[in-house]
Enzyme design. Structure first.
Site, short mmCIF file in Angstrom:
data_model
loop_
_atom_site.label_atom_id
_atom_site.label_comp_id
_atom_site.label_asym_id
_atom_site.label_seq_id
_atom_site.Cartn_x
_atom_site.Cartn_y
_atom_site.Cartn_z
N ARG A 93 7.90 -2.55 2.54
CA ARG A 93 8.06 -2.28 3.95
C ARG A 93 8.34 -3.84 4.85
O ARG A 93 7.59 -4.74 4.42
CB ARG A 93 6.59 -2.15 4.52
CG ARG A 93 6.63 -1.21 5.82
CD ARG A 93 5.17 -0.74 6.30
NE ARG A 93 4.95 0.64 5.68
CZ ARG A 93 3.97 1.33 6.20
NH1 ARG A 93 3.11 0.86 6.96
NH2 ARG A 93 3.94 2.66 5.57
N ARG A 131 -9.04 -6.38 8.07
CA ARG A 131 -9.66 -4.87 8.65
C ARG A 131 -11.07 -5.35 8.50
O ARG A 131 -11.37 -5.38 7.21
CB ARG A 131 -8.93 -3.86 7.90
CG ARG A 131 -7.61 -3.74 7.93
CD ARG A 131 -6.98 -2.25 7.82
NE ARG A 131 -5.77 -2.06 7.57
CZ ARG A 131 -4.87 -2.09 8.69
NH1 ARG A 131 -5.05 -2.52 9.84
NH2 ARG A 131 -3.56 -2.06 8.37
N ASP A 180 5.80 9.09 10.46
CA ASP A 180 6.60 9.92 9.47
C ASP A 180 5.67 10.96 9.19
O ASP A 180 5.97 11.77 8.38
CB ASP A 180 6.46 8.94 8.25
CG ASP A 180 5.36 8.56 7.65
OD1 ASP A 180 4.25 8.39 8.63
OD2 ASP A 180 4.93 8.36 6.47
N GLU A 190 -8.72 9.61 4.57
CA GLU A 190 -8.92 8.31 5.03
C GLU A 190 -9.38 7.87 6.14
O GLU A 190 -9.01 8.58 7.25
CB GLU A 190 -7.86 7.18 4.62
CG GLU A 190 -7.35 7.35 3.25
CD GLU A 190 -6.38 6.22 2.81
OE1 GLU A 190 -6.67 5.08 2.56
OE2 GLU A 190 -5.10 6.43 3.13
N GLU A 191 -10.13 6.98 6.56
CA GLU A 191 -10.65 6.59 7.88
C GLU A 191 -9.29 6.29 8.85
O GLU A 191 -9.42 6.15 9.97
CB GLU A 191 -11.31 5.42 7.94
CG GLU A 191 -11.03 4.24 7.04
CD GLU A 191 -9.84 3.24 7.86
OE1 GLU A 191 -9.75 3.30 8.90
OE2 GLU A 191 -8.94 2.92 7.01
N LYS A 201 10.21 4.06 0.27
CA LYS A 201 9.18 4.26 -0.80
C LYS A 201 9.58 5.49 -1.74
O LYS A 201 10.22 6.18 -1.31
CB LYS A 201 7.79 4.86 -0.19
CG LYS A 201 7.75 5.71 0.78
CD LYS A 201 6.25 6.19 1.46
CE LYS A 201 6.24 7.05 2.45
NZ LYS A 201 5.04 7.60 3.01
N THR A 223 0.70 -1.27 0.19
CA THR A 223 0.11 -0.23 -0.14
C THR A 223 0.78 1.25 0.02
O THR A 223 0.69 2.35 -0.54
CB THR A 223 -0.89 -0.12 1.09
OG1 THR A 223 -1.50 -1.33 1.46
CG2 THR A 223 -1.98 1.11 1.12
N THR A 274 -8.35 2.02 -0.96
CA THR A 274 -7.44 2.52 0.24
C THR A 274 -5.93 2.70 -0.34
O THR A 274 -5.41 1.87 -1.25
CB THR A 274 -7.38 1.19 1.31
OG1 THR A 274 -8.75 0.92 1.89
CG2 THR A 274 -6.51 1.33 2.30
N SER A 327 5.81 4.29 8.41
CA SER A 327 4.81 5.05 9.01
C SER A 327 4.61 4.78 10.34
O SER A 327 5.42 5.18 11.42
CB SER A 327 3.66 4.65 8.07
OG SER A 327 2.59 5.43 8.59
N HIS A 328 3.59 4.16 10.78
CA HIS A 328 3.15 4.51 12.35
C HIS A 328 3.59 2.83 12.87
O HIS A 328 3.15 2.40 14.04
CB HIS A 328 1.60 4.25 12.38
CG HIS A 328 1.08 3.33 11.15
ND1 HIS A 328 1.10 3.61 10.03
CD2 HIS A 328 0.32 1.97 11.50
CE1 HIS A 328 0.59 2.58 9.28
NE2 HIS A 328 0.21 1.68 10.36
N ASP A 354 1.84 10.49 13.51
CA ASP A 354 2.31 9.23 13.39
C ASP A 354 3.94 9.38 13.20
O ASP A 354 4.52 10.45 13.06
CB ASP A 354 1.77 8.40 12.53
CG ASP A 354 2.11 8.55 11.09
OD1 ASP A 354 2.33 9.69 10.73
OD2 ASP A 354 2.15 7.51 10.20
N ASP A 393 2.63 11.50 8.59
CA ASP A 393 1.22 11.84 7.43
C ASP A 393 -0.09 11.79 8.18
O ASP A 393 -1.08 12.15 7.77
CB ASP A 393 1.57 11.26 6.45
CG ASP A 393 1.69 9.61 6.64
OD1 ASP A 393 1.89 9.29 7.70
OD2 ASP A 393 1.75 9.04 5.66
N LYS A 449 -0.93 12.65 2.56
CA LYS A 449 -1.79 13.05 3.71
C LYS A 449 -0.73 13.59 4.47
O LYS A 449 0.53 13.62 4.49
CB LYS A 449 -2.22 11.87 4.31
CG LYS A 449 -1.44 10.65 4.86
CD LYS A 449 -2.23 9.43 5.27
CE LYS A 449 -1.23 8.34 5.56
NZ LYS A 449 -1.70 7.34 4.99
C1 G1P Z 1 -2.98 1.50 5.87
C2 G1P Z 1 -4.40 2.26 5.91
C3 G1P Z 1 -4.43 2.94 4.60
C4 G1P Z 1 -3.33 3.95 4.58
C5 G1P Z 1 -2.12 3.03 4.50
C6 G1P Z 1 -0.97 3.72 4.58
O1 G1P Z 1 -3.19 0.52 4.88
O2 G1P Z 1 -5.51 1.31 6.04
O3 G1P Z 1 -5.48 3.73 4.71
O4 G1P Z 1 -3.28 4.64 3.43
O5 G1P Z 1 -1.74 2.22 5.70
O6 G1P Z 1 -0.78 4.70 5.68
P1 G1P Z 1 -3.32 -0.94 4.94
O7 G1P Z 1 -2.35 -1.74 5.88
O8 G1P Z 1 -4.87 -1.14 5.41
O9 G1P Z 1 -3.43 -1.53 3.54
ZN ZN Z 2 2.32 7.45 8.26
#
Ligand code: G1P
Ligand code: ZN
Length: 543
Positions: free
Chosen positions: A22, A496, A279, A363-364, A126, A18, A344, A113-114, A277, A281, A376
């Site tokens: 990673r 999810r 990074d 996004e949620e 990335k 996504t 997503t 990211s997180h 988070d 975003d 973001k």
């Molecule tokens: C998750 C989030 C998605 C976001 C992505 C990167 O991806 O659900 O909205 O864009 O992290 O931060 P997922 O693990 O669901 O593929």
């Molecule tokens: Zn992030």
């Protein structure tokens, strides 16, 4: 210094997900793992000779080491200049901003990211394109294909550069400029947000807490909130980026950022709480006594953005990822602007933004952004909220309740089942897929299925088709459940389950979320046979 070409053997697992490649740190530490993937990126970029590349990351474990490797590879591959953030740092939105402002051919961002960091944590690489946004799928496919076939990489052999001193040096024929990671970003924020109004609000005693979660936003939030806007010192907490984020998940949600969440529920809550988070975003917004879901935040920002100078002429449209609640669509309808639903992942917003079809998107998963960059942007969302609070003079919780009173409330929750066996997760999705045609009309508890399908997206700009983007089941009772597998996990599979239910009866706007969603949760669990198939009676995380 002439470039050296070194033979290598490919890895078969370098498929970007996504959000880039990673993996666990030990995977990245395998021999030539980083070199192979970065060379595959460079091989997939046309006309790079002499061009500018942006480079930085969220400061997690391996960040500095990998920055040095990429600098040597960039010099070996003929780039003209690399702009690298001091200390190897650049938040994801700041990298996007720098790419756009300096007209770079693209940028490499080092981040997972997180996800947790440290020697056993996660790492990621990335590539973002010249528009500042995540590489489109055509490019990530090309990178993966190249990585699987790679036989050599080219670099300039040199000692590590000093990343902590601002200014220009060189590596072979390539210039390397160490830049202040905050400066360009802060300047952009000053153009979009009414800094004067927000400063006045702080001067009149407005109190907030921003939790940087020991991640990259610390320096940005400190410079902008405390430095430029005059918020009292100490407004930003956990402000120093750490390689392992202090051992935490740097994910701004009520579970992983519970200190702030708890403070905001208590009697000493400041006027506003926010977090970002790993990074930078993502964002979390908490009003006194009230957590604002990211879906509601997007809707509220859509309704009020015109109060900020950067959006004073109104919005062109708004987009949300499919599992995000429909709250923003309701605002778009009332404003008479376009509303788009994408798969997503931020990369799907890029074309809509570039084509001028939308101004805001979200996004949620705690992601909100606008056309100012192509990622973001956590701190931007917080600043826009502050601008709106300053302009309306309202308390954040009152603003949200007024929003529900006007548009109704989309009760929302996401249940994650983490590290589930991959075969079990795929089996669950396949079984659901096969059930879809027979579902409409079926009763599940008190709910009746109205529609059921698997989301596919045809990009309105380039016509490209992306399939299998989540199974969605809607109920006649104005409720919905979406199932999808995560594309960012690094161990097993993560299921999810996105749950929502709309209410617009004034007497039903302030109920406990779990109570309103209970029938939807029950329907989702039985429909997908979650426990029998995964062995999990309860989700690992509820946000
Ligand atoms: C998750 C989030 C998605 C976001 C992505 C990167 O991806 O659900 O909205 O864009 O992290 O931060 P997922 O693990 O669901 O593929
Ligand atoms: Zn992030």
């Amino acid at each position: 210094m002439t470039p050296t070409t070194i033979p290598t053997t490919p890895y078969s697992d370098q498929k970007p997900g996504t959000s880039g490649l990673r993996k666990k740190v030990p995977v990245f530490r395998q021999r030539h793992y980083v070199e192979n993937f970065v060379q595959a990126i460079f091989d997939s970029i046309a006309d790079k000779a002499g061009k500018t590349l942006v480079l930085g990351g969220d400061g997690r474990f391996l960040n500095r080491e990998v920055v040095q490797i990429i600098l040597r590879l960039a010099a070996g591959n003929g780039f003209g200049r690399v702009l690298v953030g001091r200390g190897g740092l650049l938040s994801t939105p700041a990298a996007s901003c720098v790419i756009r402002k300096h007209k770079a051919i693209g940028g490499i961002i080092l981040s997972a990211s997180h996800n947790p960091g440290g020697p056993e944590g996660d790492f990621g690489i990335k590539f973002n394109a010249a528009n500042g946004g995540p590489a489109p799928e055509s490019l990530t496919d090309a990178i993966f294909a190249r990585a699987k076939a790679i036989s050599a990489f080219t670099l300039v052999e040199a000692r590590d550069l000093d990343l902590d001193r601002l200014g220009e040096t060189s590596l072979g024929a390539m210039a390397v400029e160490v830049i202040d990671p905050v400066a360009d970003y802060a300047e952009l924020m000053r153009e979009l947000i009414d800094f004067e109004a927000v400063s006045k609000m702080f001067a009149s005693g407005f109190r907030m807490r921003f939790d940087a979660m020991s991640a990259v936003t610390g320096p940005y939030a400190t410079a902008i909130l405390e430095g430029m806007l005059g918020a009292p010192q100490g407004t930003v907490v956990n402000a120093t980026p750490k390689e392992d984020f202090g051992g935490h998940h740097p994910d701004p949600n009520p579970v992983h950022c519970h200190d702030l969440y708890d403070l905001m529920q208590g009697p000493d809550a400041p006027d506003f709480g926010a977090a970002s988070d790993g990074d930078g975003d993502r964002n979390m917004i908490v009003a006194p006594g009230l957590f604002v879901t990211p879906s509601d935040s997007l809707a509220l920002l859509t309704a009020h953005a015109h109060r900020a100078p950067g959006y004073a002429s109104g919005l062109k449209g708004v987009a949300r990822s499919m599992p995000t609640s429909r709250a923003a669509d309701r605002v778009a309808a009332s404003l008479g602007i376009g509303a788009y639903e994408t798969p997503t992942g931020w990369k799907f917003f890029g074309n809509l933004l570039d084509a001028g079809l939308i101004t805001l998107c979200g996004e949620e998963s705690a992601g909100t952004g606008s056309n100012h960059v192509r990622e973001k942007d956590g701190l931007w969302a917080v600043l826009l909220w502050l601008n709106i609070l300053a302009a309306t003079g309202e308390r954040a919780d009152a603003l949200v309740r007024a929003h529900w009173a006007r548009f109704g409330r989309d009760y929302y929750a996401r249940h994650d089942y983490e590290e589930v066996d991959s075969d079990a997760a795929n089996g669950l999705m396949q079984a659901l897929r096969e059930k879809l045609p027979g579902l409409p009309g079926t009763r599940l508890g008190d709910l009746t299925v109205s529609t059921a399908d698997e989301f596919a997206y045809k990009d309105p700009v380039d016509g490209s088709l992306t399939e299998r983007q989540g199974i969605r089941v809607s109920f006649a009772e104005d409720a919905r459940v979406v199932f999808r597998l995560s594309g960012t996990g690094t161990a097993g599979a993560t299921l999810r389950v996105y749950l929502e239910r709309y209410e617009n009866d004034p007497a039903r706007l302030d109920l406990p979320v779990a109570e309103v969603l209970a029938p939807v949760v029950a329907a989702a669990r039985s429909l997908a046979e979650i426990e029998p198939r995964t062995g999990r009676a309860e989700p690992s995380v509820v946000t």
